[in-house]
Design an enzyme around this catalytic site. Structure first.
Site, PDB file in Angstrom:
ATOM      1  N   ASP A   6      32.127  37.330  44.850  1.00 48.42           N
ATOM      2  CA  ASP A   6      32.999  36.145  44.989  1.00 48.42           C
ATOM      3  C   ASP A   6      33.843  35.800  43.752  1.00 48.42           C
ATOM      4  O   ASP A   6      33.335  35.842  42.626  1.00 48.42           O
ATOM      5  CB  ASP A   6      32.166  34.888  45.249  1.00 48.42           C
ATOM      6  CG  ASP A   6      31.038  35.078  46.208  1.00 48.42           C
ATOM      7  OD1 ASP A   6      30.908  36.163  46.776  1.00 48.42           O
ATOM      8  OD2 ASP A   6      30.262  34.127  46.382  1.00 48.42           O
ATOM      9  N   GLN A  23      31.739  36.763  40.484  1.00 47.03           N
ATOM     10  CA  GLN A  23      30.375  37.271  40.544  1.00 47.03           C
ATOM     11  C   GLN A  23      30.391  38.735  40.108  1.00 47.03           C
ATOM     12  O   GLN A  23      31.053  39.563  40.737  1.00 47.03           O
ATOM     13  CB  GLN A  23      29.845  37.151  41.978  1.00 47.03           C
ATOM     14  CG  GLN A  23      29.618  35.720  42.430  1.00 47.03           C
ATOM     15  CD  GLN A  23      28.393  35.144  41.770  1.00 47.03           C
ATOM     16  OE1 GLN A  23      27.270  35.451  42.140  1.00 47.03           O
ATOM     17  NE2 GLN A  23      28.589  34.304  40.754  1.00 47.03           N
ATOM     18  N   TYR A  69      25.026  32.294  40.074  1.00 52.16           N
ATOM     19  CA  TYR A  69      25.693  32.402  41.371  1.00 52.16           C
ATOM     20  C   TYR A  69      27.011  31.617  41.382  1.00 52.16           C
ATOM     21  O   TYR A  69      27.424  31.043  40.383  1.00 52.16           O
ATOM     22  CB  TYR A  69      24.739  31.919  42.468  1.00 52.16           C
ATOM     23  CG  TYR A  69      23.788  32.985  42.968  1.00 52.16           C
ATOM     24  CD1 TYR A  69      23.601  34.187  42.281  1.00 52.16           C
ATOM     25  CD2 TYR A  69      23.073  32.802  44.149  1.00 52.16           C
ATOM     26  CE1 TYR A  69      22.738  35.167  42.760  1.00 52.16           C
ATOM     27  CE2 TYR A  69      22.205  33.771  44.632  1.00 52.16           C
ATOM     28  CZ  TYR A  69      22.035  34.954  43.938  1.00 52.16           C
ATOM     29  OH  TYR A  69      21.183  35.909  44.421  1.00 52.16           O
TER      30      TYR A  69
HETATM   31  C1  FRU Z   1      28.553  34.713  48.780  1.00 52.03           C
HETATM   32  C2  FRU Z   1      27.295  34.495  47.962  1.00 52.03           C
HETATM   33  C3  FRU Z   1      27.184  33.073  47.476  1.00 52.03           C
HETATM   34  C4  FRU Z   1      26.307  33.219  46.266  1.00 52.03           C
HETATM   35  C5  FRU Z   1      26.814  34.512  45.683  1.00 52.03           C
HETATM   36  C6  FRU Z   1      25.778  35.316  44.943  1.00 52.03           C
HETATM   37  O1  FRU Z   1      28.966  36.039  48.802  1.00 52.03           O
HETATM   38  O2  FRU Z   1      26.143  34.876  48.699  1.00 52.03           O
HETATM   39  O3  FRU Z   1      26.666  32.184  48.438  1.00 52.03           O
HETATM   40  O4  FRU Z   1      26.434  32.158  45.381  1.00 52.03           O
HETATM   41  O5  FRU Z   1      27.319  35.261  46.760  1.00 52.03           O
HETATM   42  O6  FRU Z   1      26.371  36.416  44.332  1.00 52.03           O
END
Ligand code: FRU
Length: 468
Positions: A22, A38, A82
């Protein structure tokens, strides 16, 4: 020896190595855009440390990788930094995110064994971060929620600062949790909302106003495919609200947040967890992850190169015909490095980094476009259905996706961005978008065939990503 890197995109945000998912905390702050994301640097499969990586950009076209911004080095984010959001104050920039904790033991990790905490770091220059502060832990959320409460989005409304989180109830319904605060340090529960039929979890919520229209967006998990709706395992889209989310009654929200009116941002195979932010001149920009978790198709060839996934291009949103249109930011045209000639007899283009514009005259209704022996993109003038179909295994397991042009009479134009292993198609000025990864065998160019006599302009796009 350096691994072959020939599928690496030239103008899409990507991980230097390892895995990307993300976009997080995208924001214009002090003369540049900051796009966090991410990032798992340890493995292209996403295992190992989950951090926030960091890109900056002066113009939403050229991006520089700035390294890892936030590491999972706090007891309350030890299993992953996250997703989250950015908030600009007079003092500087604040980054809010979910700290993921997996307690060792024999847990289901849904109702037990997991911590989803909200942490914050502050920064004055956008690069050097303060100590982490813990703002919320699971015990601060309503008791009917499972451990899955994550992905804070901050906004101001009605004299309060609000935090919107995605949630899963203990009995596995997807919902939204609103918290509110006057000082951003102390937060209280404002409301929970569980719409009907949106599956077991809502991830990555967003909330914004465009041309006076309130929009709530999220990613539902567990909604069944219904013809051309919800075709991927998890989907992402938005709904219009007639009132501010903090003021609307439950009844109003229930009426307006429903699976029929939910419009997906993108109908391709690879789009998820987008976030929006504003440019200094007031445009609303959407960036998504060009990937989806838990899908049955893959990215084997990029994994072999040691990396996986990219971001979509930043897309400018506009409110038209009762929906949100999306097109690559207008600045992207600056990245066109060369005009290529194409005609129906000589279909080959000697590049795989392309910006192609196909326009019909007023009578145009159908489209049949093919790239190599790899894929077709068609619009049927009668049914107004658009389809992206892979003809061979370049799709690495991807088959076919479709969507209906509900706001127009038929095909008018398409903008097709190809970046080696990435294709983004925008139909009729952005009424529909299709994003997909694919792995063509020919890496030096492609053959583009279009059956109808439409006007076609082709450009090569240059390098815009700096990873030093
Ligand atoms: C969405 C997600 C979010 C989480 C993140 C972890 O793709 O699952 O809900 O914060 O990725 O990497």
């Amino acid at each position: 020896m350096e691994k072959d890197q020939s599928y690496r995109p030239r103008f899409h945000i990507q991980p230097p190595q390892g895995w990307l998912n993300d976009p997080n905390g995208s924001v214009w702050y002090r003369d540049r855009y900051h796009i966090f994301f991410q990032y798992s640097p340890d493995s292209p499969l996403g295992s190992g440390r989950k951090c926030w990586g960091h890109y900056t950009s002066p113009d939403l076209v050229h991006f520089t990788f700035e390294g890892i911004s936030i590491y999972p080095d706090h007891p309350l984010d030890q299993n992953g930094v996250y997703s989250g959001t950015a908030w600009v104050t007079d003092q500087g920039l604040e980054l809010y995110y979910t700290g993921n904790v997996k307690h060792p033991g024999n847990y289901d990790y849904i109702n037990e064994g997991r911590g989803h905490n909200v942490l914050r770091v502050k920064t004055e220059d956008g690069y050097h971060l303060s100590e982490k502060e813990v703002l919320l832990e699971n015990k601060d959320y309503p008791g009917d929620l499972s451990c899955h409460v994550r992905d804070p989005k901050i906004f101001e409304e009605d004299g309060w600062i609000h935090m919107l989180l995605g949630a899963r109830s203990r009995d596995s319904h997807g919902g939204l949790l609103l918290m509110k605060s006057k000082d951003r340090d102390h937060w209280e529960i404002e409301r929970e909302f569980f719409p009907d039929d949106f599956g077991f979890m809502l991830e990555c919520p967003d909330y914004f106003t465009i041309d006076g229209q309130k929009v709530v967006a999220f990613c539902p998990q567990g909604v069944d495919t219904d013809d051309w709706h919800y075709q991927n395992i998890y989907n992402s889209g938005y709904l219009f609200l007639s009132q501010e989310i903090s003021a609307a009654s439950d009844e109003t929200l229930r009426k307006e947040i429903n699976t029929r009116d939910f419009r997906e941002w993108d109908y391709g195979f690879d789009f998820y967890a987008p976030q929006t932010f504003e440019t200094p001149d007031g445009r609303r920009i959407l960036i998504g992850w060009a990937g989806v978790p838990d899908v049955p198709y893959g990215n084997g060839p990029s994994i072999e190169e040691g990396w996986q996934h990219t971001m979509t291009l930043p897309r400018e949103l506009s409110l038209r015909n009762g929906r949100l249109y999306s097109l690559p930011v207008r600045e992207l045209e600056e990245a066109r490095s060369r005009k290529l000639s194409w005609d129906k007899e000589h279909e080959r283009l000697d590049s795989t980094c392309l910006d192609i514009v196909v326009s019909a005259d007023a009578a145009g209704k159908s489209l049949h476009l093919q790239i190599n022996e790899d894929l077709t993109f068609t619009v049927d003038g009668k049914s107004k259905m658009a389809s992206l179909t892979f003809l061979n295994d370049t799709g690495a397991g991807r088959s076919s996706r479709k969507a209906k042009l509900e706001a127009s009479e038929g095909f008018r134009n398409a903008r097709i961005l190809i970046d080696r292993c990435m294709i983004e198609i925008f139909l009729n000025d952005g009424e529909l978008a299709f994003t997909s990864r694919y792995y063509p065998a020919d890496k030096t160019g492609l053959s583009l065939s279009i059956e109808e006599p439409y006007a076609v302009e082709c450009y090569e796009v240059g390098d815009t990503i700096t990873i030093s």
